[in-house]
Design an enzyme around this catalytic site. Structure first.
Site, PDB file in Angstrom:
ATOM      1  N   SER A  81       0.821  -1.202   0.000  1.00  0.00           N
ATOM      2  CA  SER A  81       0.000   0.000   0.000  1.00  0.00           C
ATOM      3  C   SER A  81       0.863   1.262   0.000  1.00  0.00           C
ATOM      4  O   SER A  81       1.642   1.471  -0.929  1.00  0.00           O
ATOM      5  CB  SER A  81      -0.961  -0.043   1.189  1.00  0.00           C
ATOM      6  N   ASP A 193      -5.893  -4.030  -1.888  1.00  0.00           N
ATOM      7  CA  ASP A 193      -4.795  -3.585  -1.023  1.00  0.00           C
ATOM      8  C   ASP A 193      -4.176  -4.746  -0.242  1.00  0.00           C
ATOM      9  O   ASP A 193      -4.880  -5.544   0.383  1.00  0.00           O
ATOM     10  CB  ASP A 193      -5.347  -2.544  -0.040  1.00  0.00           C
TER      11      ASP A 193
END
Length: 308
Positions: A81, A193
C-alpha cells in the site's frame, strides 16, 4: 440528441469524474511474480520492508533518510500500500531528499480519482500514473533496486507478490483499499490492497531471499486510536495488528514510529507529513544499534556501516 452530441456529453461527464488522466500510456507487461534476484556475492541480502498505513506512510521517508545517512543501503525493498508507493520510488532511484521534497509538494487527495459510476470509489489510476511517470514507465525489473509490491487476491484474500512487470499497476493493486478503491483487474483476477493479507510484508521479503529484514510498521499504536473511533474501524485495526504480529518474529528489526492523527483532517496537511517524517527519523536513530548488530551477525563480521 444525435449520436455525436451524446458522445461529447458522455466524454465531458467522464472527464468531470477523473481527478487524473494519464499523459501517456504505460505499455509494460502486466505485473507478475518472477524469481528473486540473486544476492550480491559476499554479503547477505538486506531487505527494507515498508508497511501499509495511508498518510502514515509518509513516515517511511524518515526511515530512509536515517538509513541513507548511516550508509545502510537495502538490496531489496518490499512494500504494501503506502509502503509500495514509497518503496517503488526509492527502488527506482529516488534518494531521501528527493522523496521528502516530492512528499511535501503533493496533495494526498489528488490520489482519490473518484468515479461517479462505481458507488463513489476511487479508480486508482492517479496512483498508477503518479508512480509510472516518475519512474519513466520502467517495469519493476528495470528499477535500480530489487522491488516487490504486495497485494491480495480479491477472491480469497491470498497474498500476491508482484516483482516484475508494470510498476505503476502493481503499486495501484497494492494500494486498492477495498472500501475506498475499485479492485484492480490483472489478467483473470482482481486484486485489492495488500493490507488485507499482509500489512507489513515480512514473509514476502524472506521468500525473496532476504537474510536481514528491517521492517517499518506505521499502524497506529493502541493508545493513539482516535477518540470516538467506530467499533468497526477498531475491529479493522485489531485485525491488521494481528496480521502484523503473526509476521513480526520474521524481522530482525521492527521500527514503529509514532504517527498520530491519521484519519483526521490533520493527516493530509504538510504539517502532518513533516511530523511523521521527523518521528520516523527519531525512531530509526534509536534502532540503529540493533540494525548494525543484525547486519554484523548475518555477515559474520563485526564491521558494519556507521552513522555519519
Amino acid at each position: 440528441m444525435n449520436s455525436r452530441r451524446r458522445w461529447l456529453v458522455l466524454t465531458v461527464v467522464l472527464l468531470a469524474g477523473c481527478a487524473y488522466l494519464p499523459a501517456s500510456l504505460d505499455m509494460s507487461d502486466p505485473p507478475g511474480q518472477a524469481a528473486a534476484r540473486p544476492a550480491i556475492e559476499g554479503r547477505p541480502k538486506l531487505a527494507l520492508v515498508l508497511g501499509s498505513g495511508g498518510t502514515r506512510g509518509f513516515a517511511h521517508i524518515g526511515v530512509i533518510k536515517v538509513l541513507e545517512a548511516s550508509g545502510i543501503e537495502p538490496d531489496l525493498v518490499v512494500g504494501t500500500s503506502a509502503g509500495a508507493i514509497v518503496g517503488a520510488l526509492y527502488a527506482g532511484g529516488y534518494r531521501a531528499a528527493a522523496l521528502e521534497q516530492l512528499a511535501l509538494g503533493i496533495d494526498p487527495l489528488s490520489f482519490f480519482d473518484i468515479s461517479p459510476f462505481n458507488g463513489g470509489k476511487a479508480r486508482g489510476l492517479a496512483i498508477q500514473h503518479f508512480v509510472s511517470e516518475r519512474l519513466d514507465r520502467r517495469p519493476i525489473e528495470g528499477l535500480q533496486r530489487e522491488f516487490a509490491a504486495v497485494a491480495a487476491r480479491a477472491s480469497d484474500g491470498g497474498i500476491v507478490i508482484f516483482n516484475r512487470g508494470n510498476t505503476g499497476l502493481a503499486v495501484r493493486a497494492s494500494s486498492a483499499i477495498p472500501s475506498r478503491f475499485e479492485p484492480v483487474h490483472i489478467g483473470a483476477d482482481q486484486y485489492v490492497d495488500g493490507v488485507v493479507a499482509s500489512p507489513v510484508p515480512i514473509r514476502a521479503a524472506r521468500s525473496l531471499g532476504a537474510r536481514i529484514v528491517i521492517a517499518v510498521n506505521v499502524l497506529p499504536y493502541v493508545q493513539n486510536l482516535p477518540q470516538g473511533a467506530s467499533p468497526g474501524w477498531g475491529g479493522v485495526m485489531q485485525r491488521r495488528r494481528q496480521l502484523f504480529d503473526a509476521e513480526a518474529p520474521g524481522a530482525d528489526v521492527v521500527i514503529h514510529p509514532i504517527t498520530d492523527n491519521a484519519g483526521s483532517s490533520m493527516s493530509i496537511s504538510e504539517e502532518y507529513r513533516r511530523a511523521v517524517i521527523a518521528a520516523a527519523e527519531t525512531a530509526t536513530r534509536a534502532a540503529l544499534p540493533r540494525i548494525r548488530q543484525a547486519i554484523a551477525a548475518r555477515s559474520g563480521s563485526g564491521v558494519v556501516a556507521s552513522a555519519h
